[in-house]
Design an enzyme around this catalytic site. Structure first.
Site, PDB file in Angstrom:
ATOM      1  CG  HIS A   1      -6.064   6.544   2.172  1.00  0.00           C
ATOM      2  ND1 HIS A   1      -6.227   6.480   3.534  1.00  0.00           N
ATOM      3  CD2 HIS A   1      -5.459   5.386   1.825  1.00  0.00           C
ATOM      4  CE1 HIS A   1      -5.741   5.320   3.986  1.00  0.00           C
ATOM      5  NE2 HIS A   1      -5.269   4.646   2.965  1.00  0.00           N
TER       6      HIS A   1
ATOM      7  CG  HIS B   1      -4.968   2.375  -1.138  1.00  0.00           C
ATOM      8  ND1 HIS B   1      -5.798   1.409  -0.604  1.00  0.00           N
ATOM      9  CD2 HIS B   1      -4.214   2.814  -0.098  1.00  0.00           C
ATOM     10  CE1 HIS B   1      -5.542   1.291   0.704  1.00  0.00           C
ATOM     11  NE2 HIS B   1      -4.592   2.133   1.029  1.00  0.00           N
TER      12      HIS B   1
ATOM     13  CG  ASP C   1      -2.051  -1.030   1.077  1.00  0.00           C
ATOM     14  OD1 ASP C   1      -2.044  -1.780   0.083  1.00  0.00           O
ATOM     15  OD2 ASP C   1      -2.924  -1.057   1.954  1.00  0.00           O
TER      16      ASP C   1
ATOM     17  CG  HIS D   1       1.803  -0.002   5.124  1.00  0.00           C
ATOM     18  ND1 HIS D   1       1.162  -0.967   5.873  1.00  0.00           N
ATOM     19  CD2 HIS D   1       0.851   0.867   4.714  1.00  0.00           C
ATOM     20  CE1 HIS D   1      -0.140  -0.672   5.920  1.00  0.00           C
ATOM     21  NE2 HIS D   1      -0.354   0.420   5.226  1.00  0.00           N
TER      22      HIS D   1
END
Length: 182
Positions: free
Chosen positions: A66, A62, A11, A159
């Protein structure tokens, strides 16, 4: 795919200097991953995103801002997904088809909307506290944690702003391959 396959997903909220190293490792190990981009990341990190495309990785959506998808409705939800879709298509010539809702928050309506817009929603089976850049988890313990959660079809959420992930990724891929995963 094969039942002995796992999926590595990253991500990309913001850049912390480790994505290039992660891409280097993936290239060296000949492994493809999905990188879920926010609008901010897609706009700011053009060289890295272009490199992901060039090296055969999958770009995922994504959300443009966000935002929490269950809180959006109708046109706003569609805009959150499709404005980023169009931006990535126009800028990188890439058509995204995988969506990861921010924080994994979803509703029946948001899942249905994603599907209607041609997206598959991708969650994860493994995630850990790797995103606090000022408090990175121990590398040895983290590698052990990733290895013990290996199972067919596992989807790892990592991440890319994590120095620990950047450091242990190569060892984890080697361990997974040694265990018969691809």
């Amino acid at each position: 795919g094969d039942s002995r396959s796992i999926l590595l997903t990253f991500d990309q909220g913001y850049e912390n200097g480790y994505t290039a190293q992660i891409l280097d490792t993936l290239k060296e190990k000949n492994v493809k991953a999905i990188f879920f981009l926010t609008g901010d990341y897609a706009r700011k990190e053009t060289a890295l995103v272009q490199r992901m495309v060039d090296e055969g990785h999958v770009l995922g959506n994504h959300g443009m801002t966000h935002a929490s998808m269950p809180k959006l409705e109708g046109a706003a939800l569609e805009e959150e997904i499709m404005s980023l879709h169009r931006y990535v298509q126009d800028t990188y010539g890439y058509e995204m088809q995988y969506l990861r809702p921010p924080c994994g928050e979803y509703s029946e309506a948001s899942l249905a909307a994603a599907q209607r817009l041609g997206y598959k929603t991708v969650f994860w089976s493994f995630a850990y506290l790797d995103y606090d850049v000022n408090n990175q988890p121990d590398q040895t313990a983290s590698l052990a944690k990733l290895k013990e959660r290996l199972h067919p079809g596992a989807i790892y959420l990592l991440h890319a702003e994590s120095s620990t992930n950047a450091a242990i990724l190569g060892d984890f891929i080697d361990a997974a391959k040694a265990a018969g995963y691809e």
